[in-house]
Every structure is written in structure tokens, then in C-alpha cells.
Design an enzyme around this catalytic site. Structure first.
Site, mmCIF file in Angstrom:
data_model
loop_
_atom_site.group_PDB
_atom_site.id
_atom_site.type_symbol
_atom_site.label_atom_id
_atom_site.label_comp_id
_atom_site.label_asym_id
_atom_site.label_seq_id
_atom_site.Cartn_x
_atom_site.Cartn_y
_atom_site.Cartn_z
ATOM 1 C CG HIS A 59 0.934 -4.291 -55.473
ATOM 2 N ND1 HIS A 59 0.909 -5.453 -56.242
ATOM 3 C CD2 HIS A 59 1.786 -4.537 -54.445
ATOM 4 C CE1 HIS A 59 1.723 -6.355 -55.702
ATOM 5 N NE2 HIS A 59 2.260 -5.815 -54.616
ATOM 6 C CG HIS A 193 9.337 -6.487 -48.689
ATOM 7 N ND1 HIS A 193 8.704 -7.707 -48.649
ATOM 8 C CD2 HIS A 193 8.540 -5.685 -49.453
ATOM 9 C CE1 HIS A 193 7.594 -7.673 -49.355
ATOM 10 N NE2 HIS A 193 7.447 -6.455 -49.830
#
Length: 286
Positions: A59, A193
Site C-alpha cells: 500500500h 469494499h
């Protein structure tokens, strides 16, 4: 020889790491999530894997827009927890298995998978949160870890079919390693999500559980799910689930379900968790 004895799938929501680190894993909000991992924590103590090939996505901790490898394998001796903006998690360093990692890297490249080889990097919540969920808070992680980072952040991302095929190639690589090792492979990320835009907060219990169903038994239907279906049904971040297909592909033609857990919500994410073992085909004497 080395063998892949089990596959584990799990979400890697950073908030779960916060819950572990702050001692909140048994409170009213987090308790039901962590209860679904208790079976696996006990099972892992019994299984005692030597090595875990941990499939995750970075990330923007080790990689950013300057370099976006589709598939990257960690071949280093060890990896430190990344600082994701509020200091590194106070968890053990991750110890690698360079011999097996380099063997897998060579095997995959000769098998026509163009891997990026990483010898030094920090690892973020995508890798450390699943370790915390399965192993709690040990002084040292009980297995050596081979990080396998997949780009699911910037398009184009790999197809489900390519991820499944990579898992099949990893199986071949592991089984050609001469040392007797108990190897597990974990696929992480997801489930449904979306973090931004008009559909922020999207969760899809029905689709997520259909996906879990497709990992069990002898079906390979999940490898053919197109990107657009992940986006439509599970939100922009649901594409992380292609990483679970690397795990599934590495287990062979057929799997047996050992444990399954699903919970919504955790923050704005659906939590999914599954434990599978390969089912070896019996050879019939001639």
C-alpha cells in the site's frame, strides 16, 4: 521434498492490526471478528509450518508510482514492518527463507512468469495483519515468510486466470525444492469494499460468500471472473480477491474446506477467512 500442505485466505484490514496492538481484539466490536480466527490459531500451533508464502499487496510502502511490479517476490533475509504514517507496528521483524525464495523465483521465471525480485523492502499491514490474526503477539513469528506482492492498486492488474496459473507454477516450484519443508500459502486482501466515490462503503455479503464457495472442491470457476465483475459487485478495492486465487491455484485440482468465517463490517470492509487443504488424487493400481 517441500510440500504445500494448506492454503489460508484472509482479509488484511489495517484496523485489525490496530485492534491487536491496542488490546481491543476481545471488545464488543472486534470480538466477533477475532472469534472467527480462533480455530485457525489453534490449528496453526498444531501444523507448525516451516515456511509461509504470503501473497499480499503493498500500500505505497515499498512501491509507489515510480515502480509498479505486477508480481514481486521477496528473496531477502528479513523484512522490517513499514512506517505507514504513524510509526511501524510493534511486531516482530519478518524472517525470510532466501534459499526457497530464490528457488521459486528461478523456477517461476523459467516457467515464463516475469517476476520482480526484491532483496530489501519493508512490509506493511497487508502482510503483518494476517500474521497477527493467525499467530497473535509472539516474540518472533513462528514460521519463515516469503513475501509475494501483487499489484492490485494501479490498473492494469493481473487477471484471475493469470493469478491462478501463478499459483499452479508456485506449486511446481515448491515441489521441486529438495529440502523437506511444510509450506503453506496464504492469499490476502478483500473482501468487498470501496473506499471512495459514490459507492464508498459498499459491501456484498452474497457475492463474497459465492466467491468463498468457488474456492472449495474441484471447480475452477473463480479463475474466470472478469475484472469488471469484481468492480461492479465488490467495489473498487474488491479486486484484491484475485490474490486469493494464487493461493487456490497452488493447492492443485481439488481442495477440502477446514474452516470458514465471514463478518461484516470491519471499518468499511467485509472480513473473509478460509482454510483449505489440497486433496490428492488417489492412484489406482494398474
Amino acid at each position: 521434498m517441500a510440500r504445500i500442505t494448506a492454503g489460508v485466505g484472509s482479509s488484511h484490514v489495517p484496523l485489525l492490526g490496530v485492534a491487536v496492538d491496542q488490546g481491543k481484539s476481545n471488545d464488543d466490536y472486534f470480538g466477533p471478528i477475532f472469534a472467527g480466527y480462533e480455530w485457525t490459531r489453534q490449528w496453526e500451533k498444531e501444523q507448525k509450518p516451516d515456511v509461509i508464502i504470503l501473497v499480499y499487496n503493498d500500500h505505497a510502502s515499498a512501491f509507489d508510482m515510480k515502480i509498479v511490479p505486477t508480481f514481486a517476490i521477496g528473496c531477502g533475509e528479513s523484512y522490517k514492518p513499514a512506517d505507514e504514517g504513524w510509526g511501524p507496528r510493534q511486531v516482530p521483524d519478518v524472517e525470510g527463507h532466501p534459499d526457497l525464495a530464490w528457488h521459486i523465483a528461478q523456477s517461476l521465471i523459467l516457467d515464463e512468469f516475469d517476476m520482480t525480485i526484491i532483496n530489501e523492502m519493508d512490509v506493511d499491514h497487508g502482510l503483518t495483519v494476517p500474521l497477527s490474526m493467525m499467530f497473535g503477539q509472539p516474540e518472533a513469528w513462528p514460521a519463515k515468510i516469503i513475501p509475494l506482492a501483487v499489484n492490485v492498486v494501479t490498473y492494469p492488474v493481473p487477471s484471475g486466470n493469470r493469478c491462478w496459473a501463478l499459483g499452479e507454477a508456485i506449486k511446481r516450484a515448491v515441489e521441486s525444492f529438495p529440502e523437506d519443508l511444510n509450506v503453506q500459502i496464504w492469499g490476502t486482501g478483500g473482501m468487498s469494499h470501496q473506499l471512495q466515490g459514490k459507492r464508498a462503503g459498499l459491501l456484498n455479503r452474497e457475492w463474497d460468500n459465492k466467491f468463498l464457495d468457488m474456492l472449495i472442491g474441484d471447480t475452477d470457476a473463480a479463475r474466470w471472473i472478469p475484472h469488471i465483475e469484481y468492480l461492479r459487485e465488490t467495489g473498487s478495492e474488491g479486486i484484491e480477491m484475485v490474490m486469493w486465487l494464487i493461493m487456490r491455484g497452488a493447492l492443485g485440482e481439488k481442495t477440502r474446506l477446514l474452516h470458514r468465517h465471514y463478518h461484516i463490517p470491519c471499518s468499511n470492509t467485509a472480513i473473509g477467512h478460509i482454510v483449505l487443504e489440497p486433496v490428492e488424487e488417489e492412484t489406482v493400481p494398474a
